[in-house]
Scaffold this motif. Structure first.
Motif, mmCIF file in Angstrom:
data_model
loop_
_atom_site.group_PDB
_atom_site.id
_atom_site.type_symbol
_atom_site.label_atom_id
_atom_site.label_comp_id
_atom_site.label_asym_id
_atom_site.label_seq_id
_atom_site.Cartn_x
_atom_site.Cartn_y
_atom_site.Cartn_z
ATOM 1 N N SER A 91 94.158 50.335 44.087
ATOM 2 C CA SER A 91 92.912 49.527 43.748
ATOM 3 C C SER A 91 92.267 50.138 42.598
ATOM 4 N N VAL A 92 92.200 49.200 41.582
ATOM 5 C CA VAL A 92 91.733 49.320 40.256
ATOM 6 C C VAL A 92 90.568 48.338 39.531
ATOM 7 N N TYR A 93 89.569 48.764 38.976
ATOM 8 C CA TYR A 93 88.719 47.834 38.624
ATOM 9 C C TYR A 93 88.205 48.311 37.021
ATOM 10 N N GLU A 94 88.341 47.256 36.170
ATOM 11 C CA GLU A 94 87.786 47.421 34.629
ATOM 12 C C GLU A 94 86.996 46.148 34.372
ATOM 13 N N SER A 95 86.151 46.841 33.647
ATOM 14 C CA SER A 95 85.125 45.785 32.846
ATOM 15 C C SER A 95 84.768 45.853 31.418
ATOM 16 N N GLY A 96 84.495 44.935 30.687
ATOM 17 C CA GLY A 96 83.957 45.060 29.431
ATOM 18 C C GLY A 96 84.299 45.926 28.492
ATOM 19 N N SER A 97 85.822 46.449 28.569
ATOM 20 C CA SER A 97 86.152 47.224 27.341
ATOM 21 C C SER A 97 86.263 46.929 26.019
ATOM 22 N N PHE A 98 86.133 47.737 25.029
ATOM 23 C CA PHE A 98 86.175 47.340 23.711
ATOM 24 C C PHE A 98 87.521 47.280 23.243
ATOM 25 N N ASP A 99 88.415 47.836 23.769
ATOM 26 C CA ASP A 99 89.789 47.984 23.254
ATOM 27 C C ASP A 99 90.482 47.088 24.330
ATOM 28 N N ASP A 100 91.982 47.377 24.017
ATOM 29 C CA ASP A 100 92.852 46.600 25.148
ATOM 30 C C ASP A 100 93.243 47.242 26.519
ATOM 31 N N GLN A 128 69.612 58.956 32.952
ATOM 32 C CA GLN A 128 70.843 58.426 32.541
ATOM 33 C C GLN A 128 70.772 56.819 32.588
ATOM 34 N N ILE A 129 70.996 56.269 31.568
ATOM 35 C CA ILE A 129 70.504 54.545 31.531
ATOM 36 C C ILE A 129 71.845 53.925 30.829
ATOM 37 N N LEU A 130 71.884 52.770 31.092
ATOM 38 C CA LEU A 130 72.929 51.952 30.677
ATOM 39 C C LEU A 130 72.481 51.235 29.254
ATOM 40 N N LEU A 131 73.481 50.911 28.374
ATOM 41 C CA LEU A 131 73.415 50.722 27.032
ATOM 42 C C LEU A 131 74.488 49.577 26.954
ATOM 43 N N TRP A 132 74.183 48.704 25.865
ATOM 44 C CA TRP A 132 75.106 47.584 25.456
ATOM 45 C C TRP A 132 76.272 48.126 24.956
ATOM 46 N N ASN A 133 76.551 49.399 24.519
ATOM 47 C CA ASN A 133 77.683 49.583 24.156
ATOM 48 C C ASN A 133 78.072 51.126 24.800
ATOM 49 N N GLY A 134 77.585 51.365 26.153
ATOM 50 C CA GLY A 134 77.966 52.597 27.003
ATOM 51 C C GLY A 134 76.814 53.191 27.622
ATOM 52 N N TRP A 135 76.389 54.295 27.516
ATOM 53 C CA TRP A 135 75.398 54.763 28.408
ATOM 54 C C TRP A 135 74.554 55.987 27.364
#
Length: 419
Positions: A90-99, A409-416
């Motif tokens: 079981s794998v989950y991915e979201s919103g990566s900047f690369d491939d 620790q907070i979430l940001l548009w490009n990471g955390w």
């Protein structure tokens, strides 16, 4: 009888020389005995998988390179070695900047061709989507004032006074729980798993997993590897707590402040800890199947987070696990993974790890650090903030406070980032 100053100096000099010789002799014997014990432990063959059924879980974000070079081939080999009738991926991915999506799509294609049950979710939701959405009732925190905050220890960003932002840990806990959903879907189909194996984006091989699963002959609530990004420095200090609940004393071997944990790792035995994650962790699956109070990932309350406190979801899962007290949580020091090939091979080079020099310097660094901090209370800041929060919000509590640290620790548009 009066001893002359010259004679006193001579006696003192001789005494110091004797102490130095004894110290060197003791250190040499200590290094030899430790290295002998480590070699004996490392020489043990990993047990076979047998018929136990294993649920493999993982979340990913912007890690294409290590996926293609190491992780995807290792997972495919692992699933094949376990046996397709005994494994689910079981794998989950979201919103990566690369491939990253492309690499995981290849994983899914291979799993399908191999006939291995799996669920790979490639989500288009980005961190920008998460921070731009309407504020939820939980999992968000309000910034106290306009100031500059650290982002991933490198870049910088600004937040406005009273601005609401999503917290990183509840976000990660939600993703991890989403990855666990196929476990219950499979249960409805009559497929129940014995162990749950969580994998970070690390370099590993099948033998590493076999060794980890075989920790204490399988008698554990959870068992973890050791993980490294820039060897010999240990990586996951956020989730690791020794048997006394302390964070690692040093980032190099033998790591621990607690005598119980330190004595175990020094001789290569499974290390009792309060919590760990360390790149690769296996759980006894039973608590995740409970009808009442099913074990799940979570973050601490928003009230505590507003007091500039945080706790890793990867630590809290052990604090909440009823089997932690019954079977214990353990680190297997003979299983070492890396976040890149260089780190992995540095701690898995075919020789006894650590080296004699690292044993000598590590033992003395740890010993001296403990002596210097013998009267220190490393969590007094956390305890003060926790008491203050509980006074003005009596319903706020965190019974297993060993996971808490003085961070936000907070979430940001490009990471955390750290706020």
């Amino acid at each position: 009888m009066i001893i002359r100053p010259r004679v006193q100096r001579l006696l003192l000099s001789r005494l110091l020389k004797i102490l130095l010789v004894l110290t060197l002799a003791w250190t040499a014997y200590e290094v030899w005995s430790i290295r002998h014990a480590l070699a004996e432990q490392a020489s043990k063959e990993p047990p076979p998988f047998g018929k136990q059924r294993i649920f493999i879980a993982s979340i990913h974000w912007t890690d294409e390179r290590i996926l293609r070079e190491y992780w995807v081939p290792a997972v495919l080999q692992l699933a094949q070695d376990i046996g397709r009738e005994n494994v689910f991926v079981s794998v989950y991915e979201s919103g990566s900047f690369d491939d990253t999506k492309g690499a995981l799509q290849e994983l899914e294609d291979h799993l399908a061709r191999m006939g291995i049950d799996h669920k790979v979710v490639l989500d288009d939701t980005t961190h920008l989507n998460e921070v731009s959405r309407e504020r939820a009732e939980v999992g968000w925190v309000q910034m106290p004032s306009t100031k500059t905050y650290r982002q991933n220890w490198t870049d910088w960003f600004s937040l406005q006074k009273d601005e609401w932002v999503p917290r990183r840990i509840p976000y990660l806990a939600r993703l991890r729980n989403q990855v666990m959903e196929p476990l219950y879907e499979q249960q409805q189909l009559g497929n129940v798993y014995d162990k749950i194996l969580w994998l970070n984006d690390v370099v590993f091989d099948t033998e590493d997993v076999q060794r980890l699963l075989g920790t204490r002959d399988g008698h554990y609530a959870a068992a973890c590897a050791l993980d490294f990004k820039r060897a010999p420095a240990f990586y996951d200090t956020f989730a690791l707590r020794d048997a006394a609940g302390y964070a690692p004393l040093t980032d190099t071997w033998p790591f621990f402040r607690s005598a119980e944990s330190r004595n175990a790792i020094v001789y290569g035995r499974p290390v009792p800890v309060a919590s760990c994650w360390n790149g690769m962790v296996v759980f006894d699956a039973k608590p995740f199947y409970r009808i009442v109070d099913r074990l799940a990932f979570r973050g601490i309350s928003d009230t505590l987070a507003a007091s500039h406190l945080e706790g890793s979801e990867c630590c809290l899962i052990h604090a909440d696990n009823p089997l932690s007290h019954e079977k214990g949580v353990w680190v297997n020091p003979n299983v070492r993974v890396g976040y890149n090939g260089t780190a992995y091979h540095a701690v898995n080079d075919g020789h006894v790890w650590p080296s004699s020099y690292a044993i000598m310097t590590g033992v003395w660094q740890n010993r001296i650090t403990r002596w210097l901090r013998v009267f220190s209370t490393p969590d007094r800041i956390v305890e003060g903030k926790l008491r203050a929060a509980e006074q003005w919000a009596p319903d706020t509590t965190e019974p297993d406070k060993f996971c808490l640290i003085d961070e936000m620790q907070i979430l940001l548009w490009n990471g955390w980032g750290h706020a």
